[in-house]
Design a protein around this motif. Structure first.
Motif, PDB file in Angstrom:
ATOM      1  N   MET A 104      20.591  13.624  42.046  1.00  0.00           N
ATOM      2  CA  MET A 104      20.709  12.132  42.529  1.00  0.00           C
ATOM      3  C   MET A 104      20.944  11.955  44.048  1.00  0.00           C
ATOM      4  O   MET A 104      21.425  13.084  44.638  1.00  0.00           O
ATOM      5  N   PRO A 105      21.177  10.863  44.676  1.00  0.00           N
ATOM      6  CA  PRO A 105      21.001  10.574  45.968  1.00  0.00           C
ATOM      7  C   PRO A 105      22.457  11.596  46.661  1.00  0.00           C
ATOM      8  O   PRO A 105      21.879  12.161  47.907  1.00  0.00           O
ATOM      9  N   HIS A 106      23.432  11.413  45.970  1.00  0.00           N
ATOM     10  CA  HIS A 106      24.426  11.943  46.829  1.00  0.00           C
ATOM     11  C   HIS A 106      24.630  13.574  46.726  1.00  0.00           C
ATOM     12  O   HIS A 106      25.161  14.195  47.466  1.00  0.00           O
ATOM     13  N   THR A 107      23.881  14.056  45.783  1.00  0.00           N
ATOM     14  CA  THR A 107      23.940  15.458  45.400  1.00  0.00           C
ATOM     15  C   THR A 107      22.964  15.886  46.306  1.00  0.00           C
ATOM     16  O   THR A 107      22.985  17.238  47.007  1.00  0.00           O
ATOM     17  N   LEU A 108      21.846  15.283  46.637  1.00  0.00           N
ATOM     18  CA  LEU A 108      20.849  15.695  47.489  1.00  0.00           C
ATOM     19  C   LEU A 108      21.259  15.916  48.860  1.00  0.00           C
ATOM     20  O   LEU A 108      21.201  16.801  49.895  1.00  0.00           O
ATOM     21  N   LEU A 109      22.006  14.742  49.289  1.00  0.00           N
ATOM     22  CA  LEU A 109      22.511  14.573  50.307  1.00  0.00           C
ATOM     23  C   LEU A 109      23.668  15.825  50.811  1.00  0.00           C
ATOM     24  O   LEU A 109      23.602  16.371  51.921  1.00  0.00           O
ATOM     25  N   TYR A 110      24.459  15.969  49.706  1.00  0.00           N
ATOM     26  CA  TYR A 110      25.253  17.243  50.102  1.00  0.00           C
ATOM     27  C   TYR A 110      24.869  18.496  50.146  1.00  0.00           C
ATOM     28  O   TYR A 110      25.124  19.282  51.076  1.00  0.00           O
ATOM     29  N   THR A 111      23.902  18.840  49.336  1.00  0.00           N
ATOM     30  CA  THR A 111      23.217  20.264  49.340  1.00  0.00           C
ATOM     31  C   THR A 111      22.471  20.275  50.551  1.00  0.00           C
ATOM     32  O   THR A 111      22.276  21.419  51.137  1.00  0.00           O
ATOM     33  N   SER A 112      21.697  19.214  50.722  1.00  0.00           N
ATOM     34  CA  SER A 112      20.910  19.412  52.162  1.00  0.00           C
ATOM     35  C   SER A 112      21.690  19.569  53.302  1.00  0.00           C
ATOM     36  O   SER A 112      21.402  20.296  54.281  1.00  0.00           O
ATOM     37  N   TYR A 113      23.001  18.984  53.474  1.00  0.00           N
ATOM     38  CA  TYR A 113      23.780  19.324  54.506  1.00  0.00           C
ATOM     39  C   TYR A 113      24.340  20.569  54.590  1.00  0.00           C
ATOM     40  O   TYR A 113      24.104  21.451  55.712  1.00  0.00           O
ATOM     41  N   LEU A 114      24.737  21.171  53.452  1.00  0.00           N
ATOM     42  CA  LEU A 114      25.109  22.590  53.494  1.00  0.00           C
ATOM     43  C   LEU A 114      24.031  23.579  53.769  1.00  0.00           C
ATOM     44  O   LEU A 114      24.371  24.357  54.450  1.00  0.00           O
ATOM     45  N   LYS A 115      22.833  23.465  53.289  1.00  0.00           N
ATOM     46  CA  LYS A 115      21.786  24.290  53.542  1.00  0.00           C
ATOM     47  C   LYS A 115      21.268  24.202  55.048  1.00  0.00           C
ATOM     48  O   LYS A 115      21.089  25.162  55.542  1.00  0.00           O
ATOM     49  N   ARG A 116      21.309  23.030  55.252  1.00  0.00           N
ATOM     50  CA  ARG A 116      21.104  23.081  57.169  1.00  0.00           C
ATOM     51  C   ARG A 116      22.063  23.768  57.860  1.00  0.00           C
ATOM     52  O   ARG A 116      21.727  24.612  58.753  1.00  0.00           O
ATOM     53  N   VAL A 117      23.542  23.502  57.440  1.00  0.00           N
ATOM     54  CA  VAL A 117      24.505  24.189  58.297  1.00  0.00           C
ATOM     55  C   VAL A 117      24.248  25.661  58.261  1.00  0.00           C
ATOM     56  O   VAL A 117      24.255  26.620  59.261  1.00  0.00           O
ATOM     57  N   VAL A 118      24.254  26.167  57.222  1.00  0.00           N
ATOM     58  CA  VAL A 118      24.106  27.724  56.470  1.00  0.00           C
ATOM     59  C   VAL A 118      22.924  28.219  57.490  1.00  0.00           C
ATOM     60  O   VAL A 118      22.822  29.461  57.781  1.00  0.00           O
ATOM     61  N   ALA A 119      21.610  27.513  57.453  1.00  0.00           N
ATOM     62  CA  ALA A 119      20.589  28.242  58.059  1.00  0.00           C
ATOM     63  C   ALA A 119      20.674  28.070  59.500  1.00  0.00           C
ATOM     64  O   ALA A 119      19.702  28.715  59.981  1.00  0.00           O
ATOM     65  N   THR A 120      21.070  27.011  59.990  1.00  0.00           N
ATOM     66  CA  THR A 120      20.899  26.664  61.342  1.00  0.00           C
ATOM     67  C   THR A 120      22.191  26.903  62.347  1.00  0.00           C
ATOM     68  O   THR A 120      21.968  26.949  63.614  1.00  0.00           O
ATOM     69  N   ARG A 121      23.364  27.000  61.730  1.00  0.00           N
ATOM     70  CA  ARG A 121      24.584  27.000  62.593  1.00  0.00           C
ATOM     71  C   ARG A 121      25.013  28.709  62.336  1.00  0.00           C
ATOM     72  O   ARG A 121      24.725  29.481  61.729  1.00  0.00           O
ATOM     73  N   SER A 122      26.301  28.905  62.981  1.00  0.00           N
ATOM     74  CA  SER A 122      26.892  30.044  62.919  1.00  0.00           C
ATOM     75  C   SER A 122      27.404  30.546  61.460  1.00  0.00           C
ATOM     76  O   SER A 122      27.553  29.559  60.640  1.00  0.00           O
ATOM     77  N   HIS A 123      27.767  31.859  61.207  1.00  0.00           N
ATOM     78  CA  HIS A 123      28.360  32.113  59.770  1.00  0.00           C
ATOM     79  C   HIS A 123      29.662  31.542  59.944  1.00  0.00           C
ATOM     80  O   HIS A 123      29.997  30.931  58.672  1.00  0.00           O
ATOM     81  N   LYS A 124      30.494  31.067  60.913  1.00  0.00           N
ATOM     82  CA  LYS A 124      31.732  30.830  60.870  1.00  0.00           C
ATOM     83  C   LYS A 124      31.637  29.336  60.514  1.00  0.00           C
ATOM     84  O   LYS A 124      32.340  28.924  59.431  1.00  0.00           O
ATOM     85  N   GLN A 125      30.703  28.579  60.946  1.00  0.00           N
ATOM     86  CA  GLN A 125      30.328  27.055  60.586  1.00  0.00           C
ATOM     87  C   GLN A 125      30.065  27.148  59.092  1.00  0.00           C
ATOM     88  O   GLN A 125      30.492  25.920  58.270  1.00  0.00           O
TER      89      GLN A 125
END
Length: 230
Positions: A104-125
């Protein structure tokens, strides 16, 4: 900065989450079964599809073999330990499974944000972004719901499934795992630059907001709008 300072930076949001109607309703028995069913299906999708994936990605970028193994174990736990509870709730409430269900919308919003940070930012972030899911659940279960339940005493309107959820997230096993994860974040905070620390705080705060919104979604049983089959 430390993990505790990240937590303190989100104090106002966390205070609001402690009083969230979904959580309070789970304890006092006013939460509807349909809202809780909506929640456990979405939570299963969140954990198995994406949160575990993010932990595996962080395990790959970890600076030591020990940290990598810990994160890999956390990914397995997200799938196995938590899903044991979910599967029992599915069976008790005659929910077939989360297979084929849609985020549902907030699930997708949350998981998309996490995946973007993990994939494109530092390990720390990435570690900081995943921290609220660990810490907020422990805090809510152990520090809030257990105490609130004790204060209310026996609640004849509270389904046993609600108690099972509270007992799991308020338990010693979850607390031990969360404290181990917090140590990973603390270690990264010690070697992070000022800019990295700022970004870690931003991700932590954003994911605290998303945690709150995840419970909003369950309370309201939010679904995608019907746009005529589009």
């Amino acid at each position: 900065m430390s993990a505790q300072q990240l937590w303190d930076s989100a104090a106002s949001m966390l205070a609001a989450t402690e009083k969230h109607p979904f959580l309070v309703g789970m304890v006092d028995g006013t939460l509807s079964n349909d809202s809780f069913k909506h929640y456990i299906v979405q939570d299963a999708l969140y954990l198995v599809r994406d949160f575990a994936y993010c932990l595996r990605r962080l395990a790959e970028s970890a600076g030591s073999e020990e940290d990598s193994k810990q994160l890999q174990a956390s990914a397995i736990g997200a799938i196995e330990a938590e899903m044991m509870l979910h599967n029992s709730l599915f069976k008790e409430w005659d929910i077939i499974s989360a297979e084929g269900a849609e985020q549902m919308p907030h699930t997708l919003l949350y998981t998309s944000y996490l995946k973007r940070v993990v994939a494109t930012r530092s390990h720390k972030q990435g570690l900081a972004a995943l921290l609220p899911c660990h810490w907020v659940y422990m805090h809510v279960g152990r520090k809030c719901l257990l105490k609130l339940r004790e204060g209310l005493g026996e609640c004849i309107n509270r389904p046993p499934q609600f108690d099972a959820w509270i007992d799991m997230y308020g338990g010693d096993d979850v607390e031990g795992k969360v404290k181990a994860y917090i140590k990973l974040v603390d270690a990264e905070c010690k070697v992070a630059t000022a800019d990295e620390l700022k970004e870690m705080e931003e991700h932590f705060n954003m994911c605290c907001k998303l945690e709150h919104m995840f419970w909003d979604q369950a309370s309201n049983q939010m679904e995608w709008p019907n746009l005529g089959g589009i």
